[in-house]
Motif scaffolding. Structure first.
Motif, PDB file in Angstrom:
ATOM      1  N   ALA A   1       0.837  -1.196   0.000  1.00 38.27           N
ATOM      2  CA  ALA A   1       0.000   0.000   0.000  1.00 38.27           C
ATOM      3  C   ALA A   1       0.872   1.246   0.000  1.00 38.27           C
ATOM      4  N   VAL A   2       0.267   2.382  -0.338  1.00 36.83           N
ATOM      5  CA  VAL A   2       1.051   3.595  -0.525  1.00 36.83           C
ATOM      6  C   VAL A   2       1.720   4.031   0.769  1.00 36.83           C
ATOM      7  N   ASP A   3       1.090   3.821   1.922  1.00 31.71           N
ATOM      8  CA  ASP A   3       1.740   4.235   3.164  1.00 31.71           C
ATOM      9  C   ASP A   3       2.879   3.295   3.544  1.00 31.71           C
ATOM     10  N   SER A   4       2.784   2.017   3.175  1.00 30.83           N
ATOM     11  CA  SER A   4       3.897   1.100   3.417  1.00 30.83           C
ATOM     12  C   SER A   4       5.087   1.451   2.552  1.00 30.83           C
ATOM     13  N   GLN A   5       4.842   1.886   1.316  1.00 25.19           N
ATOM     14  CA  GLN A   5       5.945   2.307   0.465  1.00 25.19           C
ATOM     15  C   GLN A   5       6.675   3.500   1.060  1.00 25.19           C
ATOM     16  N   ALA A   6       5.962   4.323   1.820  1.00 23.30           N
ATOM     17  CA  ALA A   6       6.576   5.477   2.458  1.00 23.30           C
ATOM     18  C   ALA A   6       7.112   5.169   3.841  1.00 23.30           C
ATOM     19  N   GLY A   7       7.114   3.894   4.254  1.00 24.05           N
ATOM     20  CA  GLY A   7       7.665   3.524   5.548  1.00 24.05           C
ATOM     21  C   GLY A   7       6.675   3.561   6.679  1.00 24.05           C
ATOM     22  N   LEU A   8       5.379   3.473   6.391  1.00 20.78           N
ATOM     23  CA  LEU A   8       4.313   3.510   7.397  1.00 20.78           C
ATOM     24  C   LEU A   8       4.404   4.759   8.280  1.00 20.78           C
ATOM     25  N   PRO A   9       4.125   5.922   7.716  1.00 19.18           N
ATOM     26  CA  PRO A   9       4.138   7.136   8.535  1.00 19.18           C
ATOM     27  C   PRO A   9       2.951   7.155   9.489  1.00 19.18           C
TER      28      PRO A   9
END
Length: 608
Positions: free
Chosen positions: A70-78
């Motif tokens: 998912a997009v937030d996992s790609q960003a490191g789970l902010p």
């Protein structure tokens, strides 16, 4: 100079000027400086190895180009304030240098690249000075974390610092786990949860839950520092660590670890969905596939630890409750042989196990471990069972024909014989410690007293050496072995009491505990006075229940004498009595006076 005074020498005057060392200085002087220096060197080396494992000179990736994330996992789970990272990766002007900002309105070359490609291009353009500065900063952060862990070990688990093999083993497991987790994070996102949980659960089984949570926090912190993942990843991994470790307080079944994995998977999945909700991520197929991977990785941990558990026990020299339950099986060959050759000692061991287990549970010690130790603590008596009073069963006392020193040698030898038998049957060293320490370094007081009585009548003989009547020890080294020592002594003392009233039981237990304390038998067991009092109270309660009073029933002859013949009257015939008898019970026969010629009447013989 006045007469009667002595002149002080220069050495005396100088000695008066010497400063008395303070408390901390005395403690430092007592330390073995070479060992302390070795541990400090190991600590510094371990921080350097950790920095190399996490590639401290390279900045963390942060963004992960995986289409199955998912997009937030790609960003490191902010999460929280780091939510702004969702609005695109930070722009870096590769033409102006890594540390120069891009002017408003300009478009950098990185804007036309995917986040992963832009970051890779940025890493390739960094110079050695930037790598060295980053390495030093990251290394100092890691060193600070290791210093905190070292202080905790010194205060709470000093044996890990003292035992060099345990310390090195712990560090190697830490590095291997960290390396595997970092590799999985790059190749199979969210699979890194599996090695991290395995590491923490092994520590919880080998040491304690508190120990595992501390090292779990340390390795999760180092993992996040290496990967650049965000607050949400810390929340996810931290929750999984705490949930898994907190369930390992009572490991008494093989299926327990599977349930631990299932509960951990449920908690991790819940946190992941909450993070997706907070980050406004749509509940699409990509997110659900990610959730499934997290759950599978957590459940797989339970199966892995179940398979690794026997090797963990052997490697760390520990016993889990599952292994202890196997040793409580009374059909163990040693216990069966003890019951056959020394039945009274066997019964004594069972009773000691019940007393000691309750006392251990009263102070939060390992009651099951104490019970198993009690079962095996006297197995050495089966070598010469007839020399122990409980197994003589009315036969002549063999010690009457022996000198006191020979008798004490026979009695003392049951400790060494028991340890040899335990090793021959491959009992764990933890159980052998109970056999060797359950008498500590106490005296065989009965035969020591007899030897002194004999020596008093023969002044030409050398004085009696108390050390020849002393058990070899060592004194109890843990709370559990100290509890067994006390339980063994009080259970034996109870058998000598003719009237085990509660007040006498309490007096005996208090007296024995005080004598063991005065003899220094508990000095190395870490028992506090409050815990010792709780142990005494528990033993008094258990022994009072074991030796509770009973109503003395009259003998059959007395009952027959006191029974009066019934007078016939209305409603006293057999038919009337049958009607009054409860349903399902036979009607009682007519009452008759006992005849002197009946067997057992007034204790007389039968007429036949």
């Amino acid at each position: 100079m006045a007469s009667g005074t002595t002149k002080r020498t220069r050495a005396d005057r100088l000695s008066g000027l010497i400063r008395t060392p303070g408390k901390w200085e005395q403690a430092w002087n007592r330390l073995r400086h070479r060992d302390v220096a070795a541990r400090i060197a190991i600590g510094i080396f371990s921080t350097l190895v950790t920095a190399v494992v996490i590639r401290a000179w390279e900045p963390p990736g942060g963004y992960r180009d995986f289409t199955n994330l998912a997009v937030d996992s790609q960003a490191g789970l902010p999460a929280g304030s780091s939510y702004r990272r969702f609005f695109g990766p930070p722009s870096v002007d590769l033409g102006k240098g890594a540390n120069e900002a891009v002017a408003p309105g300009e478009r950098s070359d990185a804007d036309s690249l995917a986040p992963g490609a832009a970051f890779q291009k940025y890493r390739e353009g960094r110079g050695w000075d930037e790598k060295i500065r980053r390495f030093l900063g990251t290394w100092l952060i890691v060193a600070g974390g290791f210093a905190g862990v070292a202080v905790y070990l010194f205060l709470r688990y000093r044996r890990v610092l003292v035992n060099l093999q345990r310390l090195v083993t712990l560090l190697v497991l830490y590095w291997v786990t960290l390396a595997i987790a970092l590799w999985l994070a790059d190749e199979f996102p969210h699979a890194e949860i599996c090695p991290l949980l395995v590491f923490m659960q092994v520590l919880a089984v080998a040491y304690s839950q508190e120990f595992a949570v501390l090292f779990g926090g340390a390795i999760v912190f180092t993992f996040l520092l290496a990967t650049g993942q965000d607050v949400g990843s810390g929340i996810l991994l931290g929750t999984a660590v705490v949930v898994s470790v907190m369930q390992l307080h009572d490991l008494r079944g093989r299926s327990k670890l599977i349930y631990v994995g299932l509960w951990t998977a449920g908690a991790a999945i819940l946190i992941r969905l909450l993070l997706a909700l907070a980050n406004e991520v749509p509940l699409n197929t990509t997110l659900w596939s990610e959730v499934v991977r997290i759950g599978v990785a957590a459940v797989a941990t339970g199966f892995l630890v179940t398979g690794l558990l026997p090797f963990v026990e052997r490697f760390f020299g520990i016993l889990t409750d599952m292994s202890l339950l196997e040793l409580t099986d009374l059909s163990h060959p040693l216990l069966r042989e003890l019951a056959r050759r020394a039945p009274s000692t066997y019964n004594h061991s069972i009773n000691v196990g019940a007393i000691a287990e309750a006392a251990a549970n009263a102070i939060g010690a390992r009651g099951l471990l104490v019970r198993v130790g009690a079962y095996f603590h006297d197995i050495g008596k089966m070598i010469n069972p007839q020399y122990f009073i409980e197994n003589q069963a009315g036969n002549p006392n063999r010690h009457e024909s022996l000198e006191p020193n020979m008798s004490s040698m026979v009695i003392i030898s049951h400790v060494k014989d028991g340890a040899d038998l335990a090793r021959r049957y491959h009992l764990p060293e933890v159980i052998i410690d109970f056999i060797e320490q359950h008498h500590g370094t106490t005296l065989v007081e009965y035969f020591y007293g007899r030897a002194r009585e004999k020596s008093e009548g023969r002044p030409e003989d050398p004085p009696v050496d108390a050390e020849t009547f002393r058990y070899p020890g060592p004194a109890p080294q843990t709370k559990e072995t100290a509890i067994l020592m006390l339980a063994d002594a009080v259970e034996s003392a109870m058998r000598a009491l003719k009237d085990p009233a509660p007040s006498r039981i309490e007096a005996v237990v208090r007296d024995i505990a005080e004598r063991k304390l005065d003899q220094g038998q508990f000095d190395y067991s870490d028992l506090t006075l409050r815990e010792l009092r709780a142990i005494e109270d528990s033993m008094i309660k258990t022994l009072t229940a074991m030796y509770h009073g009973r109503i003395k029933y009259p003998e059959r002859s007395e009952r027959a004498t006191e029974r009066k013949p019934e007078q016939p009257g209305p409603g006293s015939g057999p038919a009337e009595r049958a009607e009054k008898a409860p349903t399902g019970e036979p009607a009682p026969p007519p009452a008759q006076s006992p005849s002197p010629t009946e067997p057992g009447a007034n204790g007389g013989p039968s007429s036949s």
